[in-house]
Design an enzyme around this catalytic site. Structure first.
Site, PDB file in Angstrom:
ATOM      1  N   GLY A 230       0.587  -0.997  -0.028  1.00 48.27           N
ATOM      2  CA  GLY A 230       0.009  -0.053   0.073  1.00 48.27           C
ATOM      3  C   GLY A 230       0.986   1.279   0.036  1.00 48.27           C
ATOM      4  O   GLY A 230       2.136   1.241  -0.324  1.00 48.27           O
ATOM      5  N   SER A 231       0.287   2.386   0.486  1.00 51.84           N
ATOM      6  CA  SER A 231       0.928   3.780   0.517  1.00 51.84           C
ATOM      7  C   SER A 231       2.023   3.431   1.446  1.00 51.84           C
ATOM      8  O   SER A 231       2.202   2.976   2.472  1.00 51.84           O
ATOM      9  CB  SER A 231       0.056   4.753   0.800  1.00 51.84           C
ATOM     10  OG  SER A 231      -0.405   4.952   1.944  1.00 51.84           O
ATOM     11  N   GLU A 251       5.670  -2.896   0.738  1.00 54.35           N
ATOM     12  CA  GLU A 251       5.833  -2.910  -0.627  1.00 54.35           C
ATOM     13  C   GLU A 251       4.977  -1.535  -1.121  1.00 54.35           C
ATOM     14  O   GLU A 251       3.786  -1.611  -0.881  1.00 54.35           O
ATOM     15  CB  GLU A 251       5.144  -3.843  -1.518  1.00 54.35           C
ATOM     16  CG  GLU A 251       5.273  -3.627  -2.950  1.00 54.35           C
ATOM     17  CD  GLU A 251       4.463  -5.035  -3.706  1.00 54.35           C
ATOM     18  OE1 GLU A 251       3.767  -4.761  -4.522  1.00 54.35           O
ATOM     19  OE2 GLU A 251       4.887  -6.300  -3.370  1.00 54.35           O
ATOM     20  N   CYS A 285       2.196   0.043  -9.009  1.00 55.58           N
ATOM     21  CA  CYS A 285       3.538   0.530  -8.153  1.00 55.58           C
ATOM     22  C   CYS A 285       4.906   0.892  -9.133  1.00 55.58           C
ATOM     23  O   CYS A 285       5.437   1.525  -8.694  1.00 55.58           O
ATOM     24  CB  CYS A 285       3.548  -0.120  -6.915  1.00 55.58           C
ATOM     25  SG  CYS A 285       4.051  -1.866  -7.291  1.00 55.58           S
ATOM     26  N   GLU A 380       4.534   9.911  -6.919  1.00 48.45           N
ATOM     27  CA  GLU A 380       3.765   8.921  -7.579  1.00 48.45           C
ATOM     28  C   GLU A 380       2.332   9.407  -8.075  1.00 48.45           C
ATOM     29  O   GLU A 380       1.592   9.826  -7.304  1.00 48.45           O
ATOM     30  CB  GLU A 380       3.652   7.692  -6.934  1.00 48.45           C
ATOM     31  CG  GLU A 380       3.010   6.363  -7.645  1.00 48.45           C
ATOM     32  CD  GLU A 380       3.017   5.146  -6.792  1.00 48.45           C
ATOM     33  OE1 GLU A 380       3.013   4.042  -7.396  1.00 48.45           O
ATOM     34  OE2 GLU A 380       2.905   5.338  -5.364  1.00 48.45           O
TER      35      GLU A 380
END
Length: 481
Positions: A230-231, A251, A285, A380
């Site tokens: 996630g974030s 991750e 991602c 991002e």
């Protein structure tokens, strides 16, 4: 018509405290409701996991875990089309890509089933000193303990396989909380594992009623390994709150760079870069985000990417012809548009796209030379936006590609082997693709975010190792035998 309702998957009679409404991100129509639990429910799930782990006599033998994972893969294959359609409806990934996700998840379960027979211990040399003489030492592996996983929305089935599958293979009881937007695919996975013969307590799933409850799940001292996808903001916060002794893997995401040499054939590379940047509306991602190109080809490349994006149908993810679906929430569409307009106002040239198509759909967008301090250049995007920058030379491209506090996957396009190898060595990245886009992945390869992009190494075999402890056995021969 009343939406289907999903119970929690805690292996106990836990009374829910609320219901989560799951919506189709394309048209925002309700598609299901899911039970939510509070900290009492979390306590029940963790207590079950801890009790199973502490009862060594009740651990599932390797051959049983292998059989369960193989059978679960067979069941998933039988229901692949229904799973793909459900994943498309809850997560917005187009059906054609959701089918690929389900195929990967099936292969992932089979990969997990192979691990207990292929990963073993090792001999530790003895006798090299007088003190170690007469001893034999070797290692074995045991499950690390209860695993807690918090997952992301963008690959709702395959990410759950990456977190739950290795835990089952390693013999760890696992509790997973899927993303609020996409819980259904994860619940289906738990059901498939149970149908395949896994006792209910060994894989549990739940939705929490609040962030505080989710944090209590992750930071409980009974958690031996915490897997988070996630974030970065949430992941690093949770890591700072983990109980002493809890190991973890995080991750997050990045702003994947691509460096393009002047000798490339645009007809060959544009479809790859466009797919890598616009796939799943950029909600990956390692999506292509920043493309650094020789000045001779930057403008033709940007125009070709814009044309490729314009040719990709945007719309209902359950439709066969859709190439790009919605962003996961209307707020994300608004954010992406704000970032794009901000970059244009600061001097970026809009080559294609740049507008909302609905509350949740955004046109595939290409910007040329946005300022280096714009948000699109420094954060991002997680949307269908590709940035193309004219670079004076290779060193300038490498410097700019390495300038952010993220490092995950990167790419180089060139027909010159020296250019490709030199550039790949200079890029700050855990993986560099040569003549392929940054979003390439197979599920058995290492997948690691560096710097702020994550901690530890993902990929099914690597997660399997993380979910085990290596135990050393030393046998002494006193010479009396």
């Amino acid at each position: 018509m009343t939406e289907p309702h999903f119970e929690h998957r805690i292996a106990a009679a836990v009374v829910p405290v609320g219901r989560l409404l799951v919506r189709n991100p394309f048209d925002l129509t309700p598609i299901a409701t899911v039970n939510q639990v509070d900290q009492a429910g979390v306590e029940q799930a963790l207590a079950i996991a801890q009790r199973l782990f502490r009862d060594r006599a009740g651990w599932l033998p390797a051959h049983q875990r292998i059989a369960i994972l193989r059978r679960a893969a067979e069941l998933m294959e039988e229901r692949a089309e229904a799973l793909a359609l459900e994943a498309a409806r809850e997560g917005g990934k187009p059906l054609q890509d959701s089918r690929v996700e389900v195929a990967r998840a099936i292969d992932g379960l089979r990969n997990c089933a192979e691990l207990p027979r292929s990963a073993g211990g090792r001999e530790i040399p003895m006798g090299a000193t007088a003190a170690s003489e007469g001893r034999l030492a070797f290692t074995t592996h045991e499950p690390i303990g209860p695993v807690v996983a918090i997952s992301a929305f963008n690959h709702p089935l395959n990410l759950a396989v990456h977190q739950v599958g290795p835990a089952v293979a390693a013999g760890c009881p696992v509790v997973i909380k899927p993303a609020e937007d996409t819980p259904l695919s994860c619940l289906r996975l738990i059901d498939l594992l149970r149908e395949a013969g896994l006792p209910a307590g060994w894989a549990q799933a739940l939705m929490t009623d609040s962030l505080a409850t989710a944090e209590a799940l992750a930071t409980d001292p009974r958690v031996a390994f915490f897997s988070f996808i996630g974030s970065a903001r949430v992941g690093w916060h949770l890591r700072s709150r983990l109980a002493p002794g809890t190991r973890c893997a995080l991750e997050h995401g990045g702003a994947a760079p691509v460096i393009v040499d002047r000798d490339v054939d645009l007809d060959r590379i544009v479809p790859l870069i466009a797919k890598g940047g616009f796939y799943h509306a950029g909600q990956v991602c390692v999506s292509v985000q920043r493309v650094y190109a020789d000045p001779e080809i930057a403008v033709p490349l940007a125009r070709a990417l814009a044309a490729a994006g314009a040719a990709m149908p945007v719309g209902d993810p359950s439709a066969e012809t859709t190439a790009i679906g919605p962003l996961i929430r209307p707020a994300e569409t608004e954010r992406v548009h704000a970032w794009v307009q901000e970059a244009i106002a600061a001097g970026a040239e809009l080559i294609g796209g740049g507008q909302t198509l609905s509350a949740t759909c955004y046109a595939p967008t290409v910007l040329l030379d946005p300022p280096e301090d714009a948000r699109v250049s420094t954060q991002e995007i997680f949307g269908p936006v590709i940035l193309v920058y004219r670079c004076a030379n290779r060193q300038d491209a490498i410097r700019r590609a390495n300038a952010l506090p993220f490092a995950f996957q990167a790419a180089v396009f060139s027909q010159n082997l020296d250019f490709a190898l030199h550039t790949a060595r200079q890029l700050d990245a855990a993986a560099v693709m040569v003549n392929d886009h940054t979003a390439f992945r197979v599920d058995w390869m290492p997948f690691a975010g560096l710097r702020q992009s994550g901690l530890g190494t993902g990929g099914i075999p690597y997660s399997y190792r993380d979910m085990q402890v290596e135990k050393l056995l030393v046998l002494r021969d006193d010479g009396r035998g």
